[in-house]
Design a protein around this motif. Structure first.
Motif, PDB file in Angstrom:
ATOM      1  N   ASP A   1     -21.859 -24.542   3.528  1.00 13.15           N
ATOM      2  CA  ASP A   1     -22.431 -25.269   2.389  1.00 13.15           C
ATOM      3  C   ASP A   1     -23.865 -25.706   2.676  1.00 13.15           C
ATOM      4  O   ASP A   1     -24.735 -25.662   1.798  1.00 13.15           O
ATOM      5  CB  ASP A   1     -21.573 -26.482   2.032  1.00 13.15           C
ATOM      6  N   LYS A   2     -24.124 -26.107   3.900  1.00 15.79           N
ATOM      7  CA  LYS A   2     -25.475 -26.515   4.290  1.00 15.79           C
ATOM      8  C   LYS A   2     -26.439 -25.336   4.165  1.00 15.79           C
ATOM      9  O   LYS A   2     -27.542 -25.480   3.633  1.00 15.79           O
ATOM     10  CB  LYS A   2     -25.450 -27.048   5.728  1.00 15.79           C
ATOM     11  N   LEU A   3     -26.014 -24.161   4.623  1.00 10.75           N
ATOM     12  CA  LEU A   3     -26.841 -22.962   4.506  1.00 10.75           C
ATOM     13  C   LEU A   3     -27.137 -22.651   3.039  1.00 10.75           C
ATOM     14  O   LEU A   3     -28.274 -22.325   2.681  1.00 10.75           O
ATOM     15  CB  LEU A   3     -26.158 -21.767   5.160  1.00 10.75           C
ATOM     16  N   LEU A   4     -26.141 -22.769   2.183  1.00  7.72           N
ATOM     17  CA  LEU A   4     -26.333 -22.497   0.760  1.00  7.72           C
ATOM     18  C   LEU A   4     -27.355 -23.462   0.160  1.00  7.72           C
ATOM     19  O   LEU A   4     -28.220 -23.060  -0.622  1.00  7.72           O
ATOM     20  CB  LEU A   4     -24.982 -22.592   0.038  1.00  7.72           C
ATOM     21  N   CYS A   5     -27.290 -24.727   0.541  1.00 15.07           N
ATOM     22  CA  CYS A   5     -28.268 -25.710   0.065  1.00 15.07           C
ATOM     23  C   CYS A   5     -29.676 -25.377   0.551  1.00 15.07           C
ATOM     24  O   CYS A   5     -30.642 -25.473  -0.206  1.00 15.07           O
ATOM     25  CB  CYS A   5     -27.868 -27.114   0.512  1.00 15.07           C
ATOM     26  N   MET A   6     -29.790 -24.982   1.803  1.00 10.39           N
ATOM     27  CA  MET A   6     -31.108 -24.629   2.341  1.00 10.39           C
ATOM     28  C   MET A   6     -31.673 -23.388   1.648  1.00 10.39           C
ATOM     29  O   MET A   6     -32.882 -23.302   1.406  1.00 10.39           O
ATOM     30  CB  MET A   6     -31.035 -24.444   3.848  1.00 10.39           C
TER      31      MET A   6
ATOM     32  N   ASP B   1     -35.057 -22.834  -0.515  1.00 11.11           N
ATOM     33  CA  ASP B   1     -35.972 -21.687  -0.391  1.00 11.11           C
ATOM     34  C   ASP B   1     -36.334 -21.123  -1.764  1.00 11.11           C
ATOM     35  O   ASP B   1     -37.465 -20.700  -1.990  1.00 11.11           O
ATOM     36  CB  ASP B   1     -35.342 -20.564   0.443  1.00 11.11           C
ATOM     37  N   ALA B   2     -35.359 -21.095  -2.665  1.00  9.41           N
ATOM     38  CA  ALA B   2     -35.585 -20.524  -3.997  1.00  9.41           C
ATOM     39  C   ALA B   2     -36.623 -21.316  -4.794  1.00  9.41           C
ATOM     40  O   ALA B   2     -37.254 -20.773  -5.708  1.00  9.41           O
ATOM     41  CB  ALA B   2     -34.265 -20.455  -4.768  1.00  9.41           C
ATOM     42  N   LEU B   3     -36.824 -22.579  -4.453  1.00  9.61           N
ATOM     43  CA  LEU B   3     -37.838 -23.387  -5.144  1.00  9.61           C
ATOM     44  C   LEU B   3     -39.220 -22.744  -5.052  1.00  9.61           C
ATOM     45  O   LEU B   3     -40.046 -22.903  -5.946  1.00  9.61           O
ATOM     46  CB  LEU B   3     -37.896 -24.801  -4.552  1.00  9.61           C
ATOM     47  N   LYS B   4     -39.463 -22.014  -3.981  1.00 13.76           N
ATOM     48  CA  LYS B   4     -40.786 -21.405  -3.746  1.00 13.76           C
ATOM     49  C   LYS B   4     -41.155 -20.368  -4.801  1.00 13.76           C
ATOM     50  O   LYS B   4     -42.336 -20.084  -4.997  1.00 13.76           O
ATOM     51  CB  LYS B   4     -40.817 -20.769  -2.358  1.00 13.76           C
ATOM     52  N   THR B   5     -40.155 -19.784  -5.463  1.00 16.29           N
ATOM     53  CA  THR B   5     -40.452 -18.755  -6.472  1.00 16.29           C
ATOM     54  C   THR B   5     -40.383 -19.291  -7.901  1.00 16.29           C
ATOM     55  O   THR B   5     -40.506 -18.531  -8.851  1.00 16.29           O
ATOM     56  CB  THR B   5     -39.495 -17.555  -6.333  1.00 16.29           C
TER      57      THR B   5
ATOM     58  N   VAL C   1     -36.766 -25.724 -10.014  1.00 16.00           N
ATOM     59  CA  VAL C   1     -35.319 -25.684  -9.792  1.00 16.00           C
ATOM     60  C   VAL C   1     -35.003 -24.390  -9.051  1.00 16.00           C
ATOM     61  O   VAL C   1     -35.522 -23.332  -9.388  1.00 16.00           O
ATOM     62  CB  VAL C   1     -34.530 -25.751 -11.116  1.00 16.00           C
ATOM     63  N   GLY C   2     -34.163 -24.519  -8.029  1.00 13.77           N
ATOM     64  CA  GLY C   2     -33.746 -23.353  -7.260  1.00 13.77           C
ATOM     65  C   GLY C   2     -32.241 -23.328  -7.113  1.00 13.77           C
ATOM     66  O   GLY C   2     -31.607 -24.379  -7.023  1.00 13.77           O
ATOM     67  N   THR C   3     -31.690 -22.131  -7.105  1.00 16.30           N
ATOM     68  CA  THR C   3     -30.253 -21.991  -6.876  1.00 16.30           C
ATOM     69  C   THR C   3     -29.996 -20.853  -5.905  1.00 16.30           C
ATOM     70  O   THR C   3     -30.774 -19.906  -5.823  1.00 16.30           O
ATOM     71  CB  THR C   3     -29.497 -21.759  -8.205  1.00 16.30           C
ATOM     72  N   ALA C   4     -28.920 -20.997  -5.172  1.00 16.69           N
ATOM     73  CA  ALA C   4     -28.454 -19.958  -4.262  1.00 16.69           C
ATOM     74  C   ALA C   4     -26.980 -19.731  -4.580  1.00 16.69           C
ATOM     75  O   ALA C   4     -26.200 -20.685  -4.629  1.00 16.69           O
ATOM     76  CB  ALA C   4     -28.618 -20.391  -2.813  1.00 16.69           C
ATOM     77  N   ILE C   5     -26.629 -18.484  -4.821  1.00 17.64           N
ATOM     78  CA  ILE C   5     -25.252 -18.130  -5.166  1.00 17.64           C
ATOM     79  C   ILE C   5     -24.684 -17.253  -4.066  1.00 17.64           C
ATOM     80  O   ILE C   5     -25.257 -16.212  -3.736  1.00 17.64           O
ATOM     81  CB  ILE C   5     -25.191 -17.410  -6.523  1.00 17.64           C
ATOM     82  N   GLN C   6     -23.543 -17.675  -3.528  1.00 21.47           N
ATOM     83  CA  GLN C   6     -22.881 -16.897  -2.483  1.00 21.47           C
ATOM     84  C   GLN C   6     -21.778 -16.050  -3.113  1.00 21.47           C
ATOM     85  O   GLN C   6     -20.892 -16.563  -3.800  1.00 21.47           O
ATOM     86  CB  GLN C   6     -22.272 -17.803  -1.427  1.00 21.47           C
ATOM     87  N   LEU C   7     -21.862 -14.752  -2.870  1.00 17.39           N
ATOM     88  CA  LEU C   7     -20.842 -13.830  -3.353  1.00 17.39           C
ATOM     89  C   LEU C   7     -19.703 -13.757  -2.338  1.00 17.39           C
ATOM     90  O   LEU C   7     -19.859 -14.136  -1.173  1.00 17.39           O
ATOM     91  CB  LEU C   7     -21.455 -12.451  -3.576  1.00 17.39           C
ATOM     92  N   ALA C   8     -18.562 -13.250  -2.781  1.00 14.40           N
ATOM     93  CA  ALA C   8     -17.386 -13.153  -1.914  1.00 14.40           C
ATOM     94  C   ALA C   8     -17.657 -12.307  -0.675  1.00 14.40           C
ATOM     95  O   ALA C   8     -17.058 -12.548   0.376  1.00 14.40           O
ATOM     96  CB  ALA C   8     -16.201 -12.601  -2.705  1.00 14.40           C
TER      97      ALA C   8
ATOM     98  N   ILE D   1     -26.046 -13.672  -0.426  1.00 17.92           N
ATOM     99  CA  ILE D   1     -26.568 -14.814  -1.184  1.00 17.92           C
ATOM    100  C   ILE D   1     -27.679 -14.329  -2.094  1.00 17.92           C
ATOM    101  O   ILE D   1     -28.613 -13.656  -1.656  1.00 17.92           O
ATOM    102  CB  ILE D   1     -27.074 -15.920  -0.233  1.00 17.92           C
ATOM    103  N   VAL D   2     -27.561 -14.668  -3.368  1.00 14.78           N
ATOM    104  CA  VAL D   2     -28.537 -14.296  -4.388  1.00 14.78           C
ATOM    105  C   VAL D   2     -29.261 -15.568  -4.824  1.00 14.78           C
ATOM    106  O   VAL D   2     -28.623 -16.579  -5.120  1.00 14.78           O
ATOM    107  CB  VAL D   2     -27.844 -13.633  -5.602  1.00 14.78           C
ATOM    108  N   LEU D   3     -30.596 -15.500  -4.854  1.00 17.22           N
ATOM    109  CA  LEU D   3     -31.398 -16.660  -5.233  1.00 17.22           C
ATOM    110  C   LEU D   3     -31.883 -16.550  -6.671  1.00 17.22           C
ATOM    111  O   LEU D   3     -32.059 -15.451  -7.197  1.00 17.22           O
ATOM    112  CB  LEU D   3     -32.607 -16.790  -4.313  1.00 17.22           C
ATOM    113  N   GLY D   4     -32.125 -17.697  -7.266  1.00 20.34           N
ATOM    114  CA  GLY D   4     -32.720 -17.755  -8.598  1.00 20.34           C
ATOM    115  C   GLY D   4     -33.579 -19.004  -8.697  1.00 20.34           C
ATOM    116  O   GLY D   4     -33.321 -20.007  -8.020  1.00 20.34           O
TER     117      GLY D   4
END
Length: 164
Positions: free
Chosen positions: A23-28, A32-36, A46-53, A57-60
């Motif tokens: 969870d910590k990695l996903l938050c970090m 990172d996504a904030l930069k784009t 606003v940044g998001t990181a989505i972890q797939l099964a 990890i996909v960023l937005g």
């Protein structure tokens, strides 16, 4: 008349170090996504990181436009990227964070209704809940299991998509 109640369960954390390593990695990665973020008008990133099964990890990040309704939130940017490149992917978890130089964000920023609806449809399609972490960079963190806890009256009409 009948009265009905919703009970919503969620976890709170005072600091990112209280989270699991995953969870910590996903938050970090959400950080990172904030930069784009392209947010020259609101100055609200606003940044998001989505972890797939499968662990990917996909960023937005939010993408604004001078014609305000033409922009898109970070969550939908990431979910639509997944939908267009990996239509059968299963979303396990996601983290969302925000930053602005205009003021201190003291509470987790939650998703808008349009994003919740998109998130709920992914959850329904994959038939498994998505863990959502709302990560305040310098404050509290909220963790919710399943989109229905965030949008209890989600719009669902299976007959429109032929889903049974």
């Amino acid at each position: 008349m009948n009265v009905h109640n919703f009970n919503i369960s969620y976890q709170t954390y005072e600091h990112i170090n209280e989270l699991s390593v995953e969870d910590k990695l996903l938050c970090m990665r959400a950080e990172d996504a904030l930069k784009t973020s392209y947010s020259p008008y609101s100055k609200f990133k606003v940044g998001t990181a989505i972890q797939l099964a499968d662990g990917e990890i996909v960023l937005g990040s939010n993408q604004e436009n001078v014609a305000y309704p033409s922009g898109l939130c970070a969550e939908r940017v990431a979910f639509f990227a997944i939908g267009s490149s990996k239509p059968n992917a299963v979303v396990k978890a996601m983290a969302i964070t925000a930053f602005t130089e205009s003021f201190d964000i003291k509470n987790p920023v939650t998703s808008c209704g349009a994003c919740l609806q998109v998130m709920a449809e992914f959850e329904q399609k994959q038939k498994s809940p998505i863990t959502v972490i709302f990560y305040c960079l310098n404050g509290q963190i909220m963790k919710v299991e399943g989109i229905r806890s965030l949008l209890p009256f989600v719009f669902v009409e299976d007959r429109l998509a032929g889903i049974t």
